[in-house]
Design an enzyme around this catalytic site. Sequence first.
Site, PDB file in Angstrom:
ATOM      1  N   TRP A 199     -88.037  25.291  39.431  1.00 33.84           N
ATOM      2  CA  TRP A 199     -87.385  24.010  39.689  1.00 33.84           C
ATOM      3  C   TRP A 199     -87.790  23.364  41.005  1.00 33.84           C
ATOM      4  O   TRP A 199     -87.485  22.190  41.226  1.00 33.84           O
ATOM      5  CB  TRP A 199     -85.866  24.191  39.679  1.00 33.84           C
ATOM      6  CG  TRP A 199     -85.304  24.587  38.363  1.00 33.84           C
ATOM      7  CD1 TRP A 199     -85.102  25.856  37.897  1.00 33.84           C
ATOM      8  CD2 TRP A 199     -84.864  23.719  37.318  1.00 33.84           C
ATOM      9  NE1 TRP A 199     -84.563  25.830  36.639  1.00 33.84           N
ATOM     10  CE2 TRP A 199     -84.405  24.522  36.255  1.00 33.84           C
ATOM     11  CE3 TRP A 199     -84.808  22.337  37.174  1.00 33.84           C
ATOM     12  CZ2 TRP A 199     -83.894  23.996  35.076  1.00 33.84           C
ATOM     13  CZ3 TRP A 199     -84.295  21.810  36.001  1.00 33.84           C
ATOM     14  CH2 TRP A 199     -83.849  22.637  34.968  1.00 33.84           C
ATOM     15  N   GLY A 243     -90.086  21.592  43.531  1.00 26.53           N
ATOM     16  CA  GLY A 243     -91.309  20.806  43.549  1.00 26.53           C
ATOM     17  C   GLY A 243     -91.201  19.668  42.557  1.00 26.53           C
ATOM     18  O   GLY A 243     -90.129  19.379  42.030  1.00 26.53           O
ATOM     19  N   GLY A 284     -91.139  17.913  39.252  1.00 29.73           N
ATOM     20  CA  GLY A 284     -90.869  18.345  37.885  1.00 29.73           C
ATOM     21  C   GLY A 284     -90.303  19.754  37.847  1.00 29.73           C
ATOM     22  O   GLY A 284     -89.847  20.280  38.856  1.00 29.73           O
ATOM     23  N   HIS A 286     -80.196  20.282  42.787  1.00 28.95           N
ATOM     24  CA  HIS A 286     -80.704  19.054  43.405  1.00 28.95           C
ATOM     25  C   HIS A 286     -81.401  18.171  42.370  1.00 28.95           C
ATOM     26  O   HIS A 286     -81.241  16.944  42.385  1.00 28.95           O
ATOM     27  CB  HIS A 286     -81.662  19.426  44.542  1.00 28.95           C
ATOM     28  CG  HIS A 286     -82.104  18.272  45.365  1.00 28.95           C
ATOM     29  ND1 HIS A 286     -83.376  17.759  45.291  1.00 28.95           N
ATOM     30  CD2 HIS A 286     -81.448  17.529  46.292  1.00 28.95           C
ATOM     31  CE1 HIS A 286     -83.482  16.753  46.141  1.00 28.95           C
ATOM     32  NE2 HIS A 286     -82.327  16.594  46.764  1.00 28.95           N
ATOM     33  N   ASP A 287     -82.148  18.783  41.471  1.00 28.65           N
ATOM     34  CA  ASP A 287     -82.843  18.021  40.425  1.00 28.65           C
ATOM     35  C   ASP A 287     -81.885  17.277  39.506  1.00 28.65           C
ATOM     36  O   ASP A 287     -82.257  16.272  38.902  1.00 28.65           O
ATOM     37  CB  ASP A 287     -83.719  18.942  39.567  1.00 28.65           C
ATOM     38  CG  ASP A 287     -85.026  19.319  40.236  1.00 28.65           C
ATOM     39  OD1 ASP A 287     -85.267  18.896  41.383  1.00 28.65           O
ATOM     40  OD2 ASP A 287     -85.810  20.053  39.602  1.00 28.65           O
TER      41      ASP A 287
END
Length: 103
Positions: free
Chosen positions: A7, A9, A11, A33-34
């Site tokens: 997860w 970086g 994408g 966070h994504d």
Amino acid sequence: TMWGTKWCGSGNKAINYTDLGYFSNLDSCCRTHDHCDNIAAGETKYGLTNEGKYTMMNCKCEATFQQCLRDVHGPLEGKAAFTIRKLYFGLYGNGCFNVQCPS
């Protein structure tokens, strides 16, 4: 994505939400966070237009992400979290936004 993560970086490489990499604590920070509220580059949301090159995140999410990275320990995983924190918050620095309900 960063080695040892799925997860962290640009994408993700996860097959589903529960799929985490070798550095699972760090990866959990990045996954959360994504999934935060954000405004993509060039997009408008809440009456705000993100004119930057990168996604703008909700400020609460940024604070939570920074603390989560600080809480990751271990000789390798802790160093990886430190590196991500320094790169993301030190170099990236895209700013963030707050959403407030009218009073």
